[in-house]
Write a protein that holds these residues in place. Structure first.
Motif, mmCIF file in Angstrom:
data_model
loop_
_atom_site.group_PDB
_atom_site.id
_atom_site.type_symbol
_atom_site.label_atom_id
_atom_site.label_comp_id
_atom_site.label_asym_id
_atom_site.label_seq_id
_atom_site.Cartn_x
_atom_site.Cartn_y
_atom_site.Cartn_z
ATOM 1 N N PRO A 1 0.815 -1.220 0.000
ATOM 2 C CA PRO A 1 0.000 0.000 0.000
ATOM 3 C C PRO A 1 0.850 1.274 0.000
ATOM 4 N N ILE A 2 0.377 2.277 -0.735
ATOM 5 C CA ILE A 2 1.058 3.580 -0.763
ATOM 6 C C ILE A 2 0.271 4.629 0.018
ATOM 7 N N ASP A 3 -1.046 4.475 0.072
ATOM 8 C CA ASP A 3 -1.845 5.395 0.882
ATOM 9 C C ASP A 3 -1.140 5.478 2.241
ATOM 10 N N SER A 4 -0.879 6.693 2.732
ATOM 11 C CA SER A 4 0.046 6.839 3.868
ATOM 12 C C SER A 4 -0.415 6.064 5.107
ATOM 13 N N GLU A 5 -1.725 6.045 5.355
ATOM 14 C CA GLU A 5 -2.242 5.339 6.539
ATOM 15 C C GLU A 5 -2.005 3.834 6.401
ATOM 16 N N ALA B 1 1.530 2.920 6.744
ATOM 17 C CA ALA B 1 1.869 2.942 8.180
ATOM 18 C C ALA B 1 1.412 1.642 8.850
ATOM 19 N N ILE B 2 0.199 1.213 8.529
ATOM 20 C CA ILE B 2 -0.327 -0.021 9.136
ATOM 21 C C ILE B 2 0.511 -1.217 8.674
ATOM 22 N N PHE B 3 0.810 -1.244 7.382
ATOM 23 C CA PHE B 3 1.631 -2.328 6.830
ATOM 24 C C PHE B 3 2.969 -2.408 7.574
ATOM 25 N N LYS C 1 -13.068 -3.715 14.015
ATOM 26 C CA LYS C 1 -11.714 -3.609 14.576
ATOM 27 C C LYS C 1 -10.936 -2.447 13.946
ATOM 28 N N ILE C 2 -11.671 -1.566 13.279
ATOM 29 C CA ILE C 2 -11.022 -0.393 12.670
ATOM 30 C C ILE C 2 -11.575 0.863 13.346
ATOM 31 N N GLU C 3 -10.669 1.747 13.719
ATOM 32 C CA GLU C 3 -11.076 2.985 14.390
ATOM 33 C C GLU C 3 -10.462 4.160 13.638
ATOM 34 N N VAL C 4 -11.097 5.313 13.733
ATOM 35 C CA VAL C 4 -10.522 6.521 13.112
ATOM 36 C C VAL C 4 -10.322 7.586 14.189
ATOM 37 N N LEU C 5 -9.164 8.212 14.185
ATOM 38 C CA LEU C 5 -8.894 9.311 15.117
ATOM 39 C C LEU C 5 -8.404 10.537 14.345
ATOM 40 N N VAL C 6 -8.904 11.694 14.714
ATOM 41 C CA VAL C 6 -8.437 12.936 14.097
ATOM 42 C C VAL C 6 -7.123 13.334 14.778
ATOM 43 N N HIS C 7 -6.110 13.557 13.948
ATOM 44 C CA HIS C 7 -4.767 13.888 14.445
ATOM 45 C C HIS C 7 -4.221 14.990 13.525
ATOM 46 N N PRO C 8 -4.566 16.252 13.843
ATOM 47 C CA PRO C 8 -4.280 17.350 12.902
ATOM 48 C C PRO C 8 -2.806 17.526 12.573
ATOM 49 N N GLU C 9 -1.902 17.107 13.456
ATOM 50 C CA GLU C 9 -0.467 17.313 13.187
ATOM 51 C C GLU C 9 0.023 16.417 12.041
ATOM 52 N N SER C 10 -0.712 15.365 11.738
ATOM 53 C CA SER C 10 -0.386 14.447 10.628
ATOM 54 C C SER C 10 1.054 13.932 10.682
ATOM 55 N N ILE C 11 1.458 13.502 11.854
ATOM 56 C CA ILE C 11 2.798 12.915 12.011
ATOM 57 C C ILE C 11 2.671 11.406 12.230
ATOM 58 N N ILE C 12 1.706 11.024 13.053
ATOM 59 C CA ILE C 12 1.426 9.582 13.221
ATOM 60 C C ILE C 12 0.469 9.201 12.102
ATOM 61 N N SER D 1 0.027 -3.435 23.302
ATOM 62 C CA SER D 1 1.055 -2.613 22.662
ATOM 63 C C SER D 1 0.482 -1.925 21.431
ATOM 64 N N CYS D 2 0.764 -0.630 21.282
ATOM 65 C CA CYS D 2 0.354 0.115 20.083
ATOM 66 C C CYS D 2 1.598 0.499 19.305
ATOM 67 N N ILE D 3 1.683 0.080 18.070
ATOM 68 C CA ILE D 3 2.841 0.447 17.251
ATOM 69 C C ILE D 3 2.383 1.469 16.211
ATOM 70 N N ALA D 4 3.065 2.624 16.213
ATOM 71 C CA ALA D 4 2.681 3.690 15.282
ATOM 72 C C ALA D 4 3.810 3.921 14.281
ATOM 73 N N GLN D 5 3.469 4.410 13.114
ATOM 74 C CA GLN D 5 4.510 4.836 12.170
ATOM 75 C C GLN D 5 4.455 6.360 12.103
ATOM 76 N N MET D 6 5.614 6.993 12.273
ATOM 77 C CA MET D 6 5.683 8.462 12.284
ATOM 78 C C MET D 6 6.661 8.952 11.223
ATOM 79 N N SER D 7 6.314 10.055 10.630
ATOM 80 C CA SER D 7 7.239 10.748 9.715
ATOM 81 C C SER D 7 6.568 12.058 9.344
#
Ligand code: NDP
Ligand code: MG
Length: 410
Positions: free
Chosen positions: A168-172, A175-177, A255-266, A276-282
């Motif tokens: 997947p290329i879609d950023s979210e 990140a999940i991948f 099992k899918i949730e959506v959260l608003v995160h305006p900084e768009s880093i995670i 454990s929660c694993i996030a991808q940041m950039s």
């Protein structure tokens, strides 16, 4: 080994970034072994470089011709046949074979001389080509979300049956991948998709009544093509992404949730059964997920600037407002039902966005028309390609007719 790449939709926002990434990768691989800016040793794959073998566009002949002269692909497809003569003229006697018509996209998606097909055509128009690439067992670096929304089951099953890796290329989803690699698929308890919230993050429904095309096209974080930018403003983009995630990761909607995160880093998170929660940041830059889809399972130095967490200062999160952004609520419903409902959901949205961009309907009409189509549709659960395409056609027609009636009644 060289990696031969086909780019479907090379003149779009993703397509242009993909070419930038490939140019930079080739340069970085050529300079392999030199010391990098941050003092590290380059770890490039010694023998790999990326060669463009086919490109496509629909209307932007000038840019496609420029890309042909620069990258010298074996094939160039101009899917709108009205642009064929002009492209021929601009390309002159370059050694590139020019193809045309909607079928030309399928042709270049299944050429023998390809290792990776990068799918970046907007909308349902790319569906058959995506399926063709999956059938050929190619690595499918997929930015286009609509084919996965319309026919996610079919795309995933075709890829699995033919050994095609889907990146997947879609950023979210990238990140999940990436986060998924911290555990096993059956250890995942949920996935959390983040969203910037788009330009109307804090708006209420009343505020959205008279939104102009210009306001809706002004995204606060991402610079993207017009269709996905409008989808971000209605939050339909996140709705489509919930369905996309449902298929890419075989994850039920609950099992899918959506959260608003305006900084768009995670860019998204995966929660595992142990908590454990694993996030991808950039930093928000599509070049990173594009590059990862090309270099996976390796990581190579890239052109995305480094994240400085001290400069971000804080992260905020909020639940999305599903009353104002009803399209997202509908998206969850559709992700639960699947079948032809998803094809109708997508097609109604594509048709309504087109009408909004043409100034023929209002901003809030987009979701109202999508809902109207869903309400009138009798969903077929185990649908094949023909039924999905039929549902797509039906929804587009209904949107155009209903919009015309609304216009007449105003
Ligand atoms: P753009 O509108 O910028 O580009 C679309 C590309 O598809 C162009 O090359 C265009 O050709 C081509 N195209 C348009 N219509 C047709 C058609 N009917 N048949 C064949 N080709 C066609 O879109 P984006 O690059 O923004 O988005 C591409 C896909 O990636 C979308 O599905 C989007 O949701 C997804 N995506 C995009 C992101 C982004 O940052 N832009 C982020 C995540 C996902 P031409 O230029 O000649 O019109
Ligand atoms: Mg996205």
């Amino acid at each position: 080994m060289n990696k031969r790449v086909v780019i479907l939709g090379s003149t779009g926002s993703i397509g242009k970034n993909a070419l930038r990434v490939i140019e930079a990768l080739n340069l970085s691989l050529k300079n392999k072994g030199r010391v990098t800016d941050d003092g590290g040793q380059r770890t490039g794959d010694a023998s790999a470089d990326y060669q463009i073998v086919a490109l496509s566009a629909h209307n932007n002949v000038e840019l496609l011709a420029e890309q042909v002269h620069k990258f010298k692909p074996k094939y160039a497809a101009i899917t709108n046949p009205q642009n064929y003569d002009r492209l021929k003229e601009l390309v002159g006697n370059a050694d590139t074979k020019i193809l045309t018509g909607p079928e030309s996209l399928i042709e270049i998606a299944q050429i023998d001389e390809a290792d990776i097909v990068l799918a970046a055509v907007v909308g349902a128009a790319g569906l058959k080509a995506v399926l063709a690439a999956a059938k050929k067992g190619r690595r499918l670096a997929i930015a286009a979300k609509e084919p996965l929304v319309i026919a996610g089951r079919l795309v995933m099953e075709t890829a699995a049956a033919n050994g095609a890796d889907i990146l997947p290329i879609d950023s979210e989803h990238s990140a999940i991948f990436q986060a998924m690699q911290a555990g096993k698929p059956d250890e995942v308890s949920k996935i959390i998709l983040t969203t910037s919230g788009g330009p109307f993050r804090n708006a209420k429904k009343e505020d959205l009544r008279n939104v102009t095309v210009e306001q809706a096209l002004a995204h606060p974080v991402w610079n993207m093509g017009p269709k996905i930018t409008i989808d971000s403003a209605t939050m339909m983009n996140k709705a489509l992404e919930v369905i996309e995630a449902r298929w890419l990761f075989d994850m039920p909607a609950d099992k899918i949730e959506v959260l608003v995160h305006p900084e768009s880093i995670i860019h998204s998170l995966v929660e595992f059964v142990d908590g454990s929660c694993i996030a991808q940041m950039s930093l928000p830059d599509m070049c990173l997920p594009i590059q990862y889809a090309l270099t996976w399972p390796r990581r190579l130095p890239g052109i995305t600037s480094r994240l400085r967490l001290d400069q971000v200062a804080k992260f905020t999160f909020a639940r999305p407002d599903l009353d104002t952004f009803k399209g997202l609520r509908l998206g969850f419903d559709v992700a639960r039902v699947g079948g032809t409902a998803a094809a109708v959901f997508n097609a109604a949205n594509e048709a309504a966005v087109e009408l909004f961009l043409a100034g023929r309907i209002k901003f809030l009409d987009i979701i109202e028309l999508v809902e109207l189509c869903l309400n009138k549709h009798s969903c077929l659960n185990s649908a094949g390609l023909d039924e999905l395409l039929e549902a797509d056609k039906w929804a587009r027609r209904l949107v155009v007719e209903s919009a015309a009636r609304r216009g007449a009644g105003r």
